[in-house]
Design an enzyme around this catalytic site. Structure first.
Site, short mmCIF file in Angstrom:
data_model
loop_
_atom_site.label_atom_id
_atom_site.label_comp_id
_atom_site.label_asym_id
_atom_site.label_seq_id
_atom_site.Cartn_x
_atom_site.Cartn_y
_atom_site.Cartn_z
N LYS A 52 -15.15 -13.82 -3.99
CA LYS A 52 -13.66 -13.66 -3.08
C LYS A 52 -14.15 -13.55 -1.83
O LYS A 52 -13.52 -13.95 -0.73
CB LYS A 52 -12.93 -12.67 -3.60
CG LYS A 52 -12.61 -12.87 -5.05
CD LYS A 52 -12.05 -14.11 -5.53
CE LYS A 52 -12.02 -14.38 -6.66
NZ LYS A 52 -13.14 -14.79 -7.44
N ALA A 320 -12.21 -9.42 -16.12
CA ALA A 320 -12.65 -8.31 -15.77
C ALA A 320 -11.66 -7.04 -16.25
O ALA A 320 -11.97 -6.01 -16.74
CB ALA A 320 -13.15 -8.19 -14.38
N HIS A 444 12.53 -7.83 2.12
CA HIS A 444 12.61 -9.21 2.99
C HIS A 444 12.05 -8.89 4.28
O HIS A 444 12.08 -7.58 4.84
CB HIS A 444 14.12 -9.48 3.14
CG HIS A 444 14.44 -10.87 4.24
ND1 HIS A 444 14.08 -12.05 3.55
CD2 HIS A 444 14.62 -10.85 5.34
CE1 HIS A 444 14.28 -12.67 4.51
NE2 HIS A 444 14.65 -12.06 5.64
#
Length: 465
Positions: A52, A320, A444
């Site tokens: 990542k 994991a 929002h």
């Protein structure tokens, strides 16, 4: 030979093993954990975390390259960028190192004794550990096997030289000019797309009719579109056959039976992972197997009393977070608590561009189980936050029973949707119905609104589409 005794012995300090040991220590269980490598296992050291990090670096570099092209719609312009992969890998390694230290510290705080070395069973209660200072015998009342998994090696493409696994791909010192990826699953596409963004010419070779075959075609369509934008060539129905004589190309056989070559400086093999069931004395104990995996029940007990197994060594899904949940449960069972494995859903994420999330049942699986179903789907093209992030490609989809609106599955594809996986898992675990999700006020502007809108669509009254 040194000998120690404990109540719980954990073999393997990956996500499942170290979580099991930490929780057991917190509960006052005398615990020893054995690990031959660094704490954190595959996930922390050569899997989830470093991949990542590399994916993030590739995304940032790709953004700058796009800005330098003069075609950036945000009006940002920069000088032509360069990438120093050595520095990138060093940054990735620094993150891994910090997390290694963190796991070791957590184990120490929980009063878990760590033994560095390779464990081999003598019998169901005893292991011998080969350490740097000599062999050590550990006797335990209960044992947890958390040995994990390793990349599958193809006999005609053994690892070495230009042929690499994901482990080596995360430690390269330079970006390959031409990268062939064997296997179009999530690992191959995650890393393939990352290297394409860093400047490699990437070709994906997949034997099946399509890549990401474990996901439905509608869900993967935005990923396929992005692969094309990145210039990644995808060869489906193509079988890898081996290396060329000069070791500068991958030999392939196409669907029409013709042989071909894919020029490549590096060949990344990502055809799956296998459980690590060899090398730790399996022949000295009598465990029932489920194919190549260790058979367990809903308490993670094996066929031998006092021996538990968790994580990748016990089968799919090899995730994991599944191992962590199993490890925590087993620690509590050993401590005398009543626990069992009863999970409605384990979210799975593919960190491609865009990202994919699945939790629970697919529409096809739900239909087979419940008969009539309702599907609510909301496109990110109608979501304000997705637009402001230039992430309009994708959607959120909710699958529910038609009779009582019980949610059976949730899927999403889009930029950053991995962060929605917690909400998806929570909804399924709590037995939410469409009305529960639709009636929950979502902030929002966020992409999470797409989850609410999908539920509203399933009820027949979406507001923004």
């Amino acid at each position: 030979m040194k000998e120690i005794s404990c109540k719980l012995l954990v073999i393997g300090a990956g996500p499942g093993g170290y979580v099991c040991a930490i929780r057991a220590g917190q509960l006052g269980v005398d615990t020893v954990i054995v690990e031959a490598g660094k704490p954190g296992g595959t996930c922390l050291n050569v899997g989830c975390i470093p991949s990542k990090a590399l994916i993030h670096a590739a995304e940032e570099f790709d953004k700058v390259v796009h800005m330098a092209s003069g075609r950036d719609p945000l009006g940002i312009a920069v000088a032509p960028p360069t990438l120093d992969l050595v520095k990138t890998v060093a940054w990735k390694d620094s993150i891994v190192s910090r997390l290694n230290t963190g796991v070791a510290g957590l184990l120490k705080r929980a009063k878990v004794k760590t033994v560095h070395g390779w464990a081999t069973f003598r019998d169901g209660k005893t292991v011998e550990v080969e350490t740097e200072t000599g062999n050590q015998v550990i006797r335990a009342e209960a044992v947890v096997i958390a040995t994990g998994s390793a990349p599958v090696e193809l006999p005609f493409l053994p690892f070495g030289g230009p042929v690499i696994s994901s482990t080596e791909a995360l430690a390269l010192s330079e970006v390959p000019k031409k990268l062939a990826v064997v296997g179009g699953g999530y690992i191959g596409l995650e890393l393939g797309m990352a290297f394409a963004k860093m400047g490699a010419k990437v070709t994906v070779v997949e034997a099946l009719p399509r890549v990401l075959a474990q996901y439905d075609a509608e869900l993967t369509r935005p990923v396929l579109k992005r692969l094309g934008e990145l210039g990644v060539e995808v060869m489906t129905g193509a079988k890898a056959k081996g290396l060329s004589t000069k070791r500068d190309a991958l030999l392939v056989e196409t669907t029409d039976g013709k042989d071909g070559k894919v020029a490549a400086d590096r060949i990344l093999v990502t055809v799956g992972r296998k459980p690590l069931t060899q090398g730790w004395g399996l022949d000295q104990i009598d465990l029932d197997m489920a194919g190549k995996f260790i058979r367990i029940d809903d308490h993670c007990r094996t066929s031998m009393r006092g021996i538990y197994a968790i994580g990748d060594v016990t089968g799919e899904p090899m995730l994991a977070h599944r191992a962590m949940a199993q490890g925590e449960m087993v620690a509590e069972i050993v401590a005398g608590h009543k626990r069992s494995w009863d999970k409605r859903a384990i979210p799975a994420i593919c960190f491609t561009d865009p990202e994919l999330v699945i939790a629970g049942l697919s529409p096809e699986e739900a239909k087979a189980l419940a008969g009539e179903i309702k599907i609510g789907q909301f496109p990110f093209a109608a979501n304000g936050r997705a637009m402001t992030k230039q992430g309009e490609d994708g959607f959120v989809r909710v699958v529910a029973r038609a009779d009582n609106h019980l949610v059976l599955g949730i899927q999403a594809v889009g930029q950053g949707v991995s962060e929605l996986s917690a909400a998806f898992g929570l909804a399924l675990e709590m037995g939410a119905r469409l009305e529960d999700i639709a009636g929950t006020i979502h902030a929002h502007p966020t992409q999470g609104e797409g989850f609410q809108e999908a539920a509203l669509k399933g009820l027949g009254h979406a507001l923004h589409v």
